[in-house]
Scaffold this motif. Structure first.
Motif, PDB file in Angstrom:
ATOM      1  N   HIS A  40       0.820  -1.223   0.000  1.00 18.74           N
ATOM      2  CA  HIS A  40       0.000   0.000   0.000  1.00 18.74           C
ATOM      3  C   HIS A  40       0.859   1.280   0.000  1.00 18.74           C
ATOM      4  O   HIS A  40       1.996   1.226  -0.405  1.00 18.74           O
ATOM      5  CB  HIS A  40      -1.003  -0.037   1.158  1.00 18.74           C
ATOM      6  CG  HIS A  40      -1.686  -1.370   1.256  1.00 18.74           C
ATOM      7  ND1 HIS A  40      -2.804  -1.691   0.523  1.00 18.74           N
ATOM      8  CD2 HIS A  40      -1.368  -2.498   1.946  1.00 18.74           C
ATOM      9  CE1 HIS A  40      -3.151  -2.949   0.775  1.00 18.74           C
ATOM     10  NE2 HIS A  40      -2.292  -3.466   1.632  1.00 18.74           N
ATOM     11  N   GLU A  54      -2.578   0.123   7.834  1.00 17.63           N
ATOM     12  CA  GLU A  54      -1.696  -0.944   7.347  1.00 17.63           C
ATOM     13  C   GLU A  54      -0.463  -0.393   6.622  1.00 17.63           C
ATOM     14  O   GLU A  54       0.648  -0.884   6.806  1.00 17.63           O
ATOM     15  CB  GLU A  54      -2.479  -1.876   6.398  1.00 17.63           C
ATOM     16  CG  GLU A  54      -1.650  -3.022   5.856  1.00 17.63           C
ATOM     17  CD  GLU A  54      -2.387  -3.860   4.815  1.00 17.63           C
ATOM     18  OE1 GLU A  54      -3.571  -3.582   4.540  1.00 17.63           O
ATOM     19  OE2 GLU A  54      -1.763  -4.790   4.279  1.00 17.63           O
ATOM     20  N   HIS A 109       2.425  -7.046   4.707  1.00 17.92           N
ATOM     21  CA  HIS A 109       1.042  -6.570   4.850  1.00 17.92           C
ATOM     22  C   HIS A 109       0.499  -6.871   6.245  1.00 17.92           C
ATOM     23  O   HIS A 109       1.118  -7.611   7.021  1.00 17.92           O
ATOM     24  CB  HIS A 109       0.136  -7.265   3.820  1.00 17.92           C
ATOM     25  CG  HIS A 109       0.443  -6.850   2.423  1.00 17.92           C
ATOM     26  ND1 HIS A 109      -0.308  -5.926   1.747  1.00 17.92           N
ATOM     27  CD2 HIS A 109       1.446  -7.222   1.580  1.00 17.92           C
ATOM     28  CE1 HIS A 109       0.210  -5.733   0.542  1.00 17.92           C
ATOM     29  NE2 HIS A 109       1.282  -6.512   0.409  1.00 17.92           N
ATOM     30  N   CYS A 110      -0.689  -6.313   6.512  1.00 15.24           N
ATOM     31  CA  CYS A 110      -1.413  -6.661   7.743  1.00 15.24           C
ATOM     32  C   CYS A 110      -2.782  -7.193   7.348  1.00 15.24           C
ATOM     33  O   CYS A 110      -3.403  -6.701   6.414  1.00 15.24           O
ATOM     34  CB  CYS A 110      -1.621  -5.443   8.627  1.00 15.24           C
ATOM     35  SG  CYS A 110      -0.097  -4.703   9.187  1.00 15.24           S
ATOM     36  N   ARG A 142      -8.948  -8.875  -0.926  1.00 14.13           N
ATOM     37  CA  ARG A 142      -8.729  -7.590  -0.262  1.00 14.13           C
ATOM     38  C   ARG A 142      -7.424  -6.952  -0.741  1.00 14.13           C
ATOM     39  O   ARG A 142      -7.381  -5.771  -1.060  1.00 14.13           O
ATOM     40  CB  ARG A 142      -8.707  -7.785   1.264  1.00 14.13           C
ATOM     41  CG  ARG A 142      -8.685  -6.491   2.057  1.00 14.13           C
ATOM     42  CD  ARG A 142      -8.878  -6.732   3.546  1.00 14.13           C
ATOM     43  NE  ARG A 142      -8.032  -7.780   4.080  1.00 14.13           N
ATOM     44  CZ  ARG A 142      -6.733  -7.649   4.255  1.00 14.13           C
ATOM     45  NH1 ARG A 142      -6.126  -6.532   3.942  1.00 14.13           N
ATOM     46  NH2 ARG A 142      -6.025  -8.658   4.740  1.00 14.13           N
ATOM     47  N   GLU A 143      -6.363  -7.756  -0.799  1.00 18.37           N
ATOM     48  CA  GLU A 143      -5.067  -7.193  -1.209  1.00 18.37           C
ATOM     49  C   GLU A 143      -5.060  -6.803  -2.687  1.00 18.37           C
ATOM     50  O   GLU A 143      -4.441  -5.814  -3.064  1.00 18.37           O
ATOM     51  CB  GLU A 143      -3.928  -8.184  -0.918  1.00 18.37           C
ATOM     52  CG  GLU A 143      -3.745  -8.554   0.565  1.00 18.37           C
ATOM     53  CD  GLU A 143      -3.266  -7.392   1.440  1.00 18.37           C
ATOM     54  OE1 GLU A 143      -3.219  -6.240   0.965  1.00 18.37           O
ATOM     55  OE2 GLU A 143      -2.945  -7.645   2.620  1.00 18.37           O
TER      56      GLU A 143
HETATM   57 ZN   LIG Z   1      -2.225  -5.278   2.401  1.00 21.52          ZN
END
Ligand SMILES: [Zn+2]
Length: 362
Positions: A40, A54, A109-110, A142-143
């Motif tokens: 991100h 995140e 990532h989270c 989501r990613e």
């Molecule tokens: Zn992510």
């Protein structure tokens, strides 16, 4: 005639020395490039926690990890996809790694779940492939959805709709020649995060992440923890948490790099070992590690294959052309016996094997 020979010898001597000089330099030369990708950034905040975003956690962990690799591996070049809070298109990230001819790509990532109160916690390390569960698909969805922040994403990603399960079929028929090494690094990372950093184990998994799809090298995506879980979010934002996590990933990296050097015939530089032993949280583990070996096969199975009869997480090491699958890990003999007893009903020929620094010892 004699004089000519002498001339040739005199001409060759400096060449020989140059040769030696080059060899000794070659050992210190940067022979390995790792790309650390903080997920991100900029207008794309990633998942939102109650006190953090995140994108910021990922960047902070990425920088810490890079600094630690730089400090302990003089022969490794660290490249970041970003070092500031800026937006980077998803397809730019693998391009950076490919352009650098990197040997490893680590995307940070989270994890997140909308139902905040019941958010689980724990780490998941992903390699590319078709998801075997709805959970894995949800994480990839989501990613991958960050591509909607990009102009012309429909044409750019050839009609890939990150929200539609049908789009993910493409990941089933992909041949991934880096699967084995990706799985190896993923297993080492997950192992260290569970045993070293004591995070909750949510296993090595597979899913269709666009960011991993175009990389021409072993690559993993680590979901460091749930930003939607209050305790875990606090941990992910603390310097203690970030240090513990990065020490564990560094330890996995060091093991992976040692294996890489052996495979490629590089001399393991003593400099790294010195750095490792002088570090308070010793990077190279010289203690004996026990594992339960339960299966040998000529092929590499998926981490969640039914052949493992429900054992999770499973690791493997290679012996010639054979894959030897192991379960569990402990430095304690009693503890590994307990694990052996757990495996025996499923695999009656299971036995205990010993490892040192990730290498099987007889
Ligand atoms: Zn992510």
């Amino acid at each position: 005639m004699k004089r000519e020979k002498l001339n040739i010898i005199l001409f060759l001597i400096p060449l020989l020395f140059m040769g030696f000089v080059q060899v000794s330099f070659a050992q210190r030369k940067q022979t390995f490039t790792v790309v650390i990708d903080a997920g991100h950034g900029g207008k794309d905040p990633g998942a939102l926690g109650s006190i953090s975003k995140e994108k910021d956690v990922a960047l902070s962990v990425a920088k810490k990890l890079g600094e630690k690799i730089n400090a302990t591996h003089s022969d490794v070049k660290v490249i970041y996809t970003r070092t500031t809070d800026k937006f980077i298109a998803l397809d730019e990230r693998p391009k950076i790694a490919n352009k650098a001819n990197a040997q490893l790509f680590i995307s940070l990532h989270c994890n997140a779940l909308d139902r905040r109160k019941t958010s689980p916690q724990g780490v998941e390390t992903y390699i590319l492939g078709l998801h075997r569960s709805q959970d894995n698909l949800e994480v990839a969805k989501r990613e991958n959805s960050v591509i909607v922040y990009e102009d012309n994403y429909e044409t750019k990603y050839q009609g890939f709709n990150p929200k539609e399960p049908e789009s993910y079929i493409i990941f089933e028929f992909m041949s991934n020649k880096f699967l084995e090494q990706s799985l190896n690094f993923a297993s080492l990372t997950q192992h260290e995060l569970i045993n070293g950093a004591k995070r909750t184990n949510r296993n090595v998994r597979q899913a269709g992440f666009l960011v991993l799809r175009e990389t021409g090298m072993p690559s993993v995506l680590i979901e460091l923890g749930y930003i939607t879980n209050r305790d875990e979010e606090r941990y992910l934002n603390s310097s203690h948490g970030q240090n513990t996590i990065t020490n564990s990933i560094l330890k996995a990296f060091t093991k992976y790099k040692t294996e890489f050097d052996k495979r490629n015939g590089y001399v393991v530089s003593s400099e790294n070992n010195v750095a490792a032993t002088s570090d308070t949280e010793s990077i190279l583990d010289l203690s004996i590690e026990y594992k339960v070996q339960f299966m040998t096969a000529a092929k590499l199975f998926n981490p969640n294959s039914i052949s493992f009869k429900g054992l999770m997480p499973v690791e493997y090491y290679k012996d010639g052309n054979l894959y030897k699958y192991t379960y569990g890990s402990s430095t304690n003999e009693k503890e590994i016996l307990l694990l052996l007893n757990k495996v025996k009903p499923k695999f009656k020929d299971a036995f205990i094997v010993e490892f040192q620094n990730g290498i099987r010892i007889k």
